[in-house]
Scaffold this motif. Structure first.
Motif, PDB file in Angstrom:
ATOM      1  N   UNK A  31      79.720  22.151  27.830  1.00 47.84           N
ATOM      2  CA  UNK A  31      79.810  21.484  29.127  1.00 47.84           C
ATOM      3  C   UNK A  31      80.983  20.552  29.329  1.00 47.84           C
ATOM      4  N   UNK A  32      81.808  20.331  28.281  1.00 47.20           N
ATOM      5  CA  UNK A  32      82.957  19.449  28.436  1.00 47.20           C
ATOM      6  C   UNK A  32      84.161  20.007  27.700  1.00 47.20           C
ATOM      7  N   UNK A  33      85.335  19.551  28.110  1.00 44.97           N
ATOM      8  CA  UNK A  33      86.577  19.954  27.460  1.00 44.97           C
ATOM      9  C   UNK A  33      86.574  19.524  25.999  1.00 44.97           C
ATOM     10  N   UNK A  34      86.064  18.307  25.747  1.00 46.92           N
ATOM     11  CA  UNK A  34      86.053  17.784  24.384  1.00 46.92           C
ATOM     12  C   UNK A  34      85.171  18.630  23.473  1.00 46.92           C
ATOM     13  N   UNK A  35      84.023  19.047  23.956  1.00 48.48           N
ATOM     14  CA  UNK A  35      83.142  19.883  23.145  1.00 48.48           C
ATOM     15  C   UNK A  35      83.776  21.241  22.875  1.00 48.48           C
ATOM     16  N   UNK A  36      84.429  21.794  23.872  1.00 51.49           N
ATOM     17  CA  UNK A  36      85.091  23.083  23.679  1.00 51.49           C
ATOM     18  C   UNK A  36      86.230  22.971  22.668  1.00 51.49           C
ATOM     19  N   UNK A  37      86.922  21.840  22.680  1.00 48.90           N
ATOM     20  CA  UNK A  37      87.988  21.629  21.696  1.00 48.90           C
ATOM     21  C   UNK A  37      87.416  21.602  20.281  1.00 48.90           C
ATOM     22  N   UNK A  38      86.268  20.978  20.109  1.00 47.04           N
ATOM     23  CA  UNK A  38      85.634  20.947  18.794  1.00 47.04           C
ATOM     24  C   UNK A  38      85.209  22.356  18.365  1.00 47.04           C
ATOM     25  N   UNK A  39      84.728  23.133  19.320  1.00 48.15           N
ATOM     26  CA  UNK A  39      84.369  24.529  19.018  1.00 48.15           C
ATOM     27  C   UNK A  39      85.589  25.322  18.588  1.00 48.15           C
ATOM     28  N   UNK A  40      86.716  25.080  19.252  1.00 48.34           N
ATOM     29  CA  UNK A  40      87.954  25.773  18.890  1.00 48.34           C
ATOM     30  C   UNK A  40      88.383  25.408  17.475  1.00 48.34           C
ATOM     31  N   UNK A  41      88.206  24.149  17.095  1.00 44.70           N
ATOM     32  CA  UNK A  41      88.552  23.710  15.740  1.00 44.70           C
ATOM     33  C   UNK A  41      87.733  24.452  14.689  1.00 44.70           C
ATOM     34  N   UNK A  42      86.521  24.852  15.058  1.00 44.41           N
ATOM     35  CA  UNK A  42      85.654  25.579  14.133  1.00 44.41           C
ATOM     36  C   UNK A  42      85.939  27.075  14.120  1.00 44.41           C
ATOM     37  N   UNK A  43      86.794  27.532  15.057  1.00 43.53           N
ATOM     38  CA  UNK A  43      87.195  28.936  15.051  1.00 43.53           C
ATOM     39  C   UNK A  43      86.856  29.719  16.296  1.00 43.53           C
ATOM     40  N   UNK A  44      86.211  29.098  17.288  1.00 43.76           N
ATOM     41  CA  UNK A  44      85.851  29.837  18.503  1.00 43.76           C
ATOM     42  C   UNK A  44      87.098  30.375  19.197  1.00 43.76           C
ATOM     43  N   UNK A  45      87.020  31.627  19.636  1.00 42.08           N
ATOM     44  CA  UNK A  45      88.161  32.306  20.243  1.00 42.08           C
ATOM     45  C   UNK A  45      88.177  32.203  21.764  1.00 42.08           C
ATOM     46  N   UNK A  46      86.998  32.219  22.381  1.00 45.99           N
ATOM     47  CA  UNK A  46      86.883  32.240  23.838  1.00 45.99           C
ATOM     48  C   UNK A  46      86.072  31.017  24.244  1.00 45.99           C
ATOM     49  N   UNK A  47      86.677  30.131  25.030  1.00 48.32           N
ATOM     50  CA  UNK A  47      86.071  28.846  25.381  1.00 48.32           C
ATOM     51  C   UNK A  47      85.686  28.841  26.856  1.00 48.32           C
ATOM     52  N   UNK A  48      84.408  28.602  27.139  1.00 46.70           N
ATOM     53  CA  UNK A  48      83.900  28.691  28.512  1.00 46.70           C
ATOM     54  C   UNK A  48      83.179  27.402  28.869  1.00 46.70           C
ATOM     55  N   UNK A  49      83.663  26.708  29.879  1.00 49.94           N
ATOM     56  CA  UNK A  49      82.993  25.509  30.386  1.00 49.94           C
ATOM     57  C   UNK A  49      81.950  25.966  31.403  1.00 49.94           C
ATOM     58  N   UNK A  50      80.679  25.907  31.011  1.00 45.07           N
ATOM     59  CA  UNK A  50      79.633  26.462  31.876  1.00 45.07           C
ATOM     60  C   UNK A  50      79.461  25.677  33.174  1.00 45.07           C
ATOM     61  N   UNK A  51      79.988  24.455  33.219  1.00 40.41           N
ATOM     62  CA  UNK A  51      79.899  23.670  34.463  1.00 40.41           C
ATOM     63  C   UNK A  51      80.924  24.135  35.494  1.00 40.41           C
ATOM     64  N   UNK A  52      81.987  24.766  35.025  1.00 43.48           N
ATOM     65  CA  UNK A  52      83.089  25.133  35.913  1.00 43.48           C
ATOM     66  C   UNK A  52      83.361  26.627  35.974  1.00 43.48           C
ATOM     67  N   UNK A  53      82.849  27.382  35.010  1.00 41.63           N
ATOM     68  CA  UNK A  53      83.170  28.803  34.917  1.00 41.63           C
ATOM     69  C   UNK A  53      81.902  29.643  34.817  1.00 41.63           C
ATOM     70  N   UNK A  54      81.990  30.877  35.255  1.00 33.58           N
ATOM     71  CA  UNK A  54      80.897  31.837  35.144  1.00 33.58           C
ATOM     72  C   UNK A  54      81.068  32.578  33.821  1.00 33.58           C
ATOM     73  N   UNK A  55      80.134  32.390  32.903  1.00 30.45           N
ATOM     74  CA  UNK A  55      80.333  32.977  31.577  1.00 30.45           C
ATOM     75  C   UNK A  55      80.339  34.507  31.612  1.00 30.45           C
ATOM     76  N   UNK A  56      79.642  35.106  32.569  1.00 27.28           N
ATOM     77  CA  UNK A  56      79.662  36.571  32.662  1.00 27.28           C
ATOM     78  C   UNK A  56      81.074  37.053  32.980  1.00 27.28           C
ATOM     79  N   UNK A  57      81.695  36.430  33.967  1.00 30.26           N
ATOM     80  CA  UNK A  57      83.060  36.821  34.360  1.00 30.26           C
ATOM     81  C   UNK A  57      84.053  36.534  33.246  1.00 30.26           C
ATOM     82  N   UNK A  58      83.889  35.393  32.570  1.00 28.66           N
ATOM     83  CA  UNK A  58      84.830  35.019  31.511  1.00 28.66           C
ATOM     84  C   UNK A  58      84.734  35.956  30.312  1.00 28.66           C
ATOM     85  N   UNK A  59      83.518  36.331  29.928  1.00 27.83           N
ATOM     86  CA  UNK A  59      83.351  37.270  28.820  1.00 27.83           C
ATOM     87  C   UNK A  59      83.893  38.639  29.200  1.00 27.83           C
TER      88      UNK A  59
END
Length: 327
Positions: free
Chosen positions: A172-200
């Protein structure tokens, strides 16, 4: 000993640190002197009166802990008093001592501190059993993890990457997504601002996610099925978005998809032991090798479990919140 009790369901203030009788290990059980426990959403539901422990389990909250073996019950072998361990529990982790079936005990992994090990059993067993034992994630596939910054999410990212999958996350936040990226996440989706179906869909060239690990339940059910790849597998592990949803069977059929839903706490001891054994075989070497690590947001005194519950309910944390017993 002391433990967190819940005299009456309610808010965080319902958690009371008080003196209770010491538990006694029975046949095939081990008494652990607790060093630390970890907070899970299930503990919050129990505090609120919505998730009672299974029959025969400790009435105190807490689904995982770490500590040292204090006593072996009858019929136990392979463990010794003083061993440093972590454990998957049906309850009782918010206490100075807890009784554990021997099959639900794990050694503290090499390179992991005793307190940090409390953050492992519930999340690792949940992720491994659902993503790998049920949904059979394979190298090269795409895994979508909802709540990527949670304890479950941070572990799912790392295990997905460790087996060679591509990992998408929602947070739900840019900061949380950044932490996910540090752990190796490839595709980052802010569910408050983006539709995860479209993004995937965009990130996979229209293929979709091969495996989805979902903690939301009803709210995301229809969109999760839309986001699945052909032969995709949806694993539901939570109901933060409600219990009852509408499922388009036509879409599921067209994708030859599968939907599974599991919980861990109420499983029979034999099933839990099988999951724990698989985790020890497959995940513990990854921890010892530094490929996977527990993510701990903060540590609080066990007697102040109310504050820990407030932190988790406010959802500002990343990873696990630990409760540390007094030295």
């Amino acid at each position: 000993m002391h433990a967190i009790t819940i005299p009456e369901p309610g808010g965080p203030e319902a958690l009371v640190w008080t003196e209770v009788p010491d538990p006694v290990p029975g046949e095939g059980e081990i008494l652990v002197e607790v060093t630390a426990g970890a907070v899970n959403r299930a503990d919050i539901m129990q505090r609120q009166g919505f998730y009672d422990p299974p029959p025969g389990a400790s009435p105190y909250p807490g689904l995982e802990c770490s500590g040292r073996i204090a006593e072996l019950g009858p019929g136990v072998s392979g463990w010794s008093v003083g061993d440093e361990v972590c454990a998957l529990l049906a309850g009782g982790g918010y206490a100075e001592k807890v009784v554990v079936p021997a099959g639900q005990l794990l050694p503290v992994p090499e390179g992991i501190g005793l307190k940090q090990a409390a953050a492992l059993p519930e999340v690792v067993c949940t992720v491994w059993s659902n993503v790998f034992m049920v949904a059979h994630l394979r190298p090269g596939e795409t895994l979508l993890v909802h709540g990527g910054s949670s304890g479950i999410g941070t572990m799912a990212i790392q295990l997905g990457k460790a087996v060679g999958a591509r990992v998408a996350v929602t947070a739900g936040t840019k900061e949380k997504l950044e932490r996910c990226a540090e752990l190796g996440a490839d595709i980052l989706i802010n569910y408050r601002e983006q539709d995860f179906v479209a993004e995937v869909d965009a990130a996979t060239g229209g293929s979709g996610a091969d495996v989805i690990l979902d903690n939301m339940g009803a709210k995301y059910l229809d969109r999760n099925v839309q986001a699945l790849a052909v032969n995709g597998r949806l694993a539901i592990i939570g109901m933060q978005g409600g219990r009852k949803g509408e499922l388009n069977i036509g879409t599921l059929l067209a994708k030859r998809g599968a939907v599974s839903a599991t919980s861990l706490r109420a499983r029979p001891p034999a099933e839990k032991a099988a999951i724990v054994a698989a985790v020890r075989e497959h995940v513990w070497p990854l921890l010892a090798g530094g490929h996977v690590r527990p993510v701990v947001d903060r540590e609080l005194p066990m007697s102040d479990a109310a504050t820990a519950h407030r932190v988790v309910e406010e959802s500002g944390h990343v990873g696990k919140v630990l409760l540390v017993a007094a030295p």
